[in-house]
Design an enzyme around this catalytic site. Structure first.
Site, PDB file in Angstrom:
ATOM      1  N   SER A 145       8.507  20.805  -2.092  1.00  0.00           N
ATOM      2  CA  SER A 145       9.389  21.856  -1.571  1.00  0.00           C
ATOM      3  C   SER A 145       9.990  22.565  -2.781  1.00  0.00           C
ATOM      4  O   SER A 145       9.785  22.130  -3.921  1.00  0.00           O
ATOM      5  CB  SER A 145      10.490  21.268  -0.674  1.00  0.00           C
ATOM      6  OG  SER A 145      11.356  20.452  -1.424  1.00  0.00           O
ATOM      7  N   LEU A 159      16.441  19.059   0.969  1.00  0.00           N
ATOM      8  CA  LEU A 159      16.525  20.517   1.105  1.00  0.00           C
ATOM      9  C   LEU A 159      15.318  21.229   0.519  1.00  0.00           C
ATOM     10  O   LEU A 159      14.718  20.787  -0.467  1.00  0.00           O
ATOM     11  CB  LEU A 159      17.793  21.036   0.415  1.00  0.00           C
ATOM     12  CG  LEU A 159      19.125  20.529   0.971  1.00  0.00           C
ATOM     13  CD1 LEU A 159      20.275  21.159   0.202  1.00  0.00           C
ATOM     14  CD2 LEU A 159      19.235  20.823   2.468  1.00  0.00           C
ATOM     15  N   HIS A 170       7.867  15.649  -3.708  1.00  0.00           N
ATOM     16  CA  HIS A 170       8.542  14.509  -3.082  1.00  0.00           C
ATOM     17  C   HIS A 170       7.685  13.259  -3.114  1.00  0.00           C
ATOM     18  O   HIS A 170       8.185  12.161  -3.321  1.00  0.00           O
ATOM     19  CB  HIS A 170       8.875  14.830  -1.621  1.00  0.00           C
ATOM     20  CG  HIS A 170       9.890  15.893  -1.454  1.00  0.00           C
ATOM     21  ND1 HIS A 170      11.232  15.617  -1.322  1.00  0.00           N
ATOM     22  CD2 HIS A 170       9.787  17.239  -1.418  1.00  0.00           C
ATOM     23  CE1 HIS A 170      11.893  16.750  -1.186  1.00  0.00           C
ATOM     24  NE2 HIS A 170      11.043  17.757  -1.252  1.00  0.00           N
ATOM     25  N   LEU A 172       3.472  11.706  -3.725  1.00  0.00           N
ATOM     26  CA  LEU A 172       2.005  11.686  -3.849  1.00  0.00           C
ATOM     27  C   LEU A 172       1.605  10.294  -3.397  1.00  0.00           C
ATOM     28  O   LEU A 172       2.155   9.299  -3.883  1.00  0.00           O
ATOM     29  CB  LEU A 172       1.583  11.893  -5.313  1.00  0.00           C
ATOM     30  CG  LEU A 172       0.180  11.386  -5.680  1.00  0.00           C
ATOM     31  CD1 LEU A 172      -0.917  12.189  -4.994  1.00  0.00           C
ATOM     32  CD2 LEU A 172      -0.020  11.430  -7.201  1.00  0.00           C
ATOM     33  N   TYR A 216       1.592   9.836 -14.536  1.00  0.00           N
ATOM     34  CA  TYR A 216       1.941  11.256 -14.454  1.00  0.00           C
ATOM     35  C   TYR A 216       1.787  11.958 -15.807  1.00  0.00           C
ATOM     36  O   TYR A 216       1.488  13.152 -15.871  1.00  0.00           O
ATOM     37  CB  TYR A 216       3.354  11.416 -13.886  1.00  0.00           C
ATOM     38  CG  TYR A 216       3.417  11.101 -12.402  1.00  0.00           C
ATOM     39  CD1 TYR A 216       2.732  11.892 -11.486  1.00  0.00           C
ATOM     40  CD2 TYR A 216       4.124  10.010 -11.917  1.00  0.00           C
ATOM     41  CE1 TYR A 216       2.756  11.616 -10.130  1.00  0.00           C
ATOM     42  CE2 TYR A 216       4.162   9.719 -10.554  1.00  0.00           C
ATOM     43  CZ  TYR A 216       3.473  10.529  -9.666  1.00  0.00           C
ATOM     44  OH  TYR A 216       3.487  10.245  -8.321  1.00  0.00           O
TER      45      TYR A 216
HETATM   46  C1  COA Z   1       0.085   5.951  -7.574  1.00  0.00           C
HETATM   47  C2  COA Z   1      -1.098   6.472  -6.827  1.00  0.00           C
HETATM   48  C3  COA Z   1      -0.783   7.820  -6.211  1.00  0.00           C
HETATM   49  C4  COA Z   1      -2.258   6.655  -7.832  1.00  0.00           C
HETATM   50  O1  COA Z   1      -3.384   7.159  -7.168  1.00  0.00           O
HETATM   51  P1  COA Z   1      -4.826   6.541  -7.453  1.00  0.00           P
HETATM   52  O2  COA Z   1      -5.830   7.381  -6.766  1.00  0.00           O
HETATM   53  O3  COA Z   1      -4.819   5.107  -7.122  1.00  0.00           O
HETATM   54  O4  COA Z   1      -4.878   6.695  -9.038  1.00  0.00           O
HETATM   55  P2  COA Z   1      -6.132   7.158  -9.919  1.00  0.00           P
HETATM   56  O5  COA Z   1      -7.342   6.391  -9.513  1.00  0.00           O
HETATM   57  O6  COA Z   1      -6.238   8.641  -9.933  1.00  0.00           O
HETATM   58  O7  COA Z   1      -5.629   6.748 -11.343  1.00  0.00           O
HETATM   59  C5  COA Z   1      -5.522   5.385 -11.670  1.00  0.00           C
HETATM   60  C6  COA Z   1      -4.449   5.257 -12.713  1.00  0.00           C
HETATM   61  O8  COA Z   1      -3.203   5.349 -12.048  1.00  0.00           O
HETATM   62  C7  COA Z   1      -2.265   4.495 -12.663  1.00  0.00           C
HETATM   63  N1  COA Z   1      -1.731   3.659 -11.609  1.00  0.00           N
HETATM   64  C8  COA Z   1      -2.048   3.702 -10.296  1.00  0.00           C
HETATM   65  N2  COA Z   1      -1.310   2.833  -9.609  1.00  0.00           N
HETATM   66  C9  COA Z   1      -0.526   2.226 -10.495  1.00  0.00           C
HETATM   67  C10 COA Z   1       0.464   1.232 -10.394  1.00  0.00           C
HETATM   68  N3  COA Z   1       0.805   0.683  -9.229  1.00  0.00           N
HETATM   69  N4  COA Z   1       1.084   0.852 -11.518  1.00  0.00           N
HETATM   70  C11 COA Z   1       0.761   1.389 -12.700  1.00  0.00           C
HETATM   71  N5  COA Z   1      -0.160   2.336 -12.863  1.00  0.00           N
HETATM   72  C12 COA Z   1      -0.788   2.751 -11.771  1.00  0.00           C
HETATM   73  C13 COA Z   1      -2.995   3.769 -13.716  1.00  0.00           C
HETATM   74  O9  COA Z   1      -2.692   4.467 -14.919  1.00  0.00           O
HETATM   75  C14 COA Z   1      -4.452   3.936 -13.421  1.00  0.00           C
HETATM   76  O10 COA Z   1      -5.164   4.023 -14.590  1.00  0.00           O
HETATM   77  P3  COA Z   1      -6.196   2.837 -14.961  1.00  0.00           P
HETATM   78  O11 COA Z   1      -7.309   2.965 -13.979  1.00  0.00           O
HETATM   79  O12 COA Z   1      -6.570   3.162 -16.354  1.00  0.00           O
HETATM   80  O13 COA Z   1      -5.421   1.590 -14.783  1.00  0.00           O
HETATM   81  C15 COA Z   1      -1.610   5.492  -5.748  1.00  0.00           C
HETATM   82  O14 COA Z   1      -1.855   4.260  -6.350  1.00  0.00           O
HETATM   83  C16 COA Z   1      -0.612   5.301  -4.615  1.00  0.00           C
HETATM   84  O15 COA Z   1      -0.664   6.028  -3.633  1.00  0.00           O
HETATM   85  N6  COA Z   1       0.292   4.318  -4.747  1.00  0.00           N
HETATM   86  C17 COA Z   1       1.280   4.040  -3.706  1.00  0.00           C
HETATM   87  C18 COA Z   1       2.241   5.181  -3.551  1.00  0.00           C
HETATM   88  C19 COA Z   1       2.946   5.563  -4.837  1.00  0.00           C
HETATM   89  O16 COA Z   1       3.406   4.714  -5.571  1.00  0.00           O
HETATM   90  N7  COA Z   1       3.020   6.895  -5.094  1.00  0.00           N
HETATM   91  C20 COA Z   1       3.682   7.427  -6.278  1.00  0.00           C
HETATM   92  C21 COA Z   1       5.166   7.568  -6.115  1.00  0.00           C
HETATM   93  S1  COA Z   1       5.700   8.988  -5.223  1.00  0.00           S
END
Ligand code: COA
Length: 255
Positions: A145, A159, A170, A172, A216
């Site tokens: 947002s 908001l 907010h 991902l 990130y």
């Molecule tokens: C965090 C999240 C969005 C990452 O998406 P993803 O598709 O699994 O991630 P990608 O495959 O693109 O990338 C993997 C990288 O993410 C990082 N990563 C993902 N989950 C992680 C975790 N729980 N802790 C630490 N690093 C993490 C690592 O750097 C990893 O790299 P590596 O393969 O070298 O270890 C996903 O794990 C998720 O939805 N988690 C639960 C919700 C959440 O925590 N969202 C973020 C907060 S709003």
């Protein structure tokens, strides 16, 4: 002949309280929100998915009638696109919340956006959301947002500031069975590409726990320091991405 609506997963979800987050080809209208890049275009099958969607979501995909209701001799079309990206609508809220429920609530009892908040933002600013669908099923999403201050405050959690130049991301989240496959990174990359095409957006910000800072950073975010917002015992790092710092890329991005 009616073409089936791919639809989204519909399940019952329960809502409670409001917890803070941790963590479109060029149209005739001059409104900047309508300028969605090609990356967000719906596939042909999505021309049917406009019921209940905002006009913003539906307009780019309006096609001549014969495209929508093409004569298919063998009957209804049953195939869904293997992979598609599109803005979410309030109708996707339950699918969103199901992913959140598993990703956050089952882990900590909290989640960035509860169902009513998901609906709230998908109603107010659907163009700042992005969903990844596999076979018509939501597998990953981003909800954002607009915000109008340098740093995030508690107000930013609930908001939408229509005149703000900052996109507050907010949440991902990637469905459990699709994690560690690059989807989170790819979705964020596409989202940031899209933001570059929105002239009113200068930066994107989010909050995350310490352990996700490297994730990130790989997407180009930089840490701003501890966030003002806390949730119970949880502290967060605020991160930002300079959307307007990529003039060269914007010039060459087809916006
Ligand atoms: C965090 C999240 C969005 C990452 O998406 P993803 O598709 O699994 O991630 P990608 O495959 O693109 O990338 C993997 C990288 O993410 C990082 N990563 C993902 N989950 C992680 C975790 N729980 N802790 C630490 N690093 C993490 C690592 O750097 C990893 O790299 P590596 O393969 O070298 O270890 C996903 O794990 C998720 O939805 N988690 C639960 C919700 C959440 O925590 N969202 C973020 C907060 S709003």
């Amino acid at each position: 002949m009616e073409v089936p609506n791919p639809g989204s997963v519909r399940e019952k979800g329960q809502v409670s309280g409001m917890q803070p987050c941790a963590f479109r080809p060029l149209l005739l209208s001059p409104h900047p929100m309508l300028r969605a890049p090609p990356s967000l275009l719906l596939s042909r099958s999505d021309t049917n998915r406009t019921e209940g969607m905002s006009v913003l979501g539906a307009l780019p995909f309006m096609k001549p009638l014969h495209h929508v209701r093409s004569p298919v001799p063998q009957g209804r079309r049953h195939t869904l696109p293997a992979s598609e990206f599109r803005s979410l609508s309030p109708e996707d809220a339950i699918s969103v919340f199901e992913i959140e429920r598993e990703a956050f609530i089952s882990v900590s009892g909290e989640c960035p956006l509860h169902l009513d908040e998901v609906r709230h933002f998908l109603t107010l600013c659907p163009e700042l959301s992005l969903g990844w669908f596999e076979g018509g099923r939501l597998v990953a999403f981003i909800i954002g947002s607009l915000w109008d201050q340098e740093r995030l405050t508690m107000d930013a959690l609930t908001l939408h500031k229509p005149h703000g130049a900052t996109v507050h991301i907010h949440v991902l989240a990637v469905h459990r069975t699709f994690r560690q496959q690059g989807k989170g990174s790819i979705l964020m990359w596409r989202y940031l590409q899209y933001l570059r095409c929105l002239p009113y957006v200068r930066r994107a910000v989010l909050m995350c726990e310490d352990f996700l800072v490297p994730f990130y950073q790989k997407s180009g975010f930089k840490a701003l320091g501890p966030a003002e917002i806390t949730v119970g015992p949880l502290n967060f790092i605020e991160m930002f991405y300079p959307v307007r710092g990529h003039a060269f890329m914007r010039r060459n991005s087809g916006c």
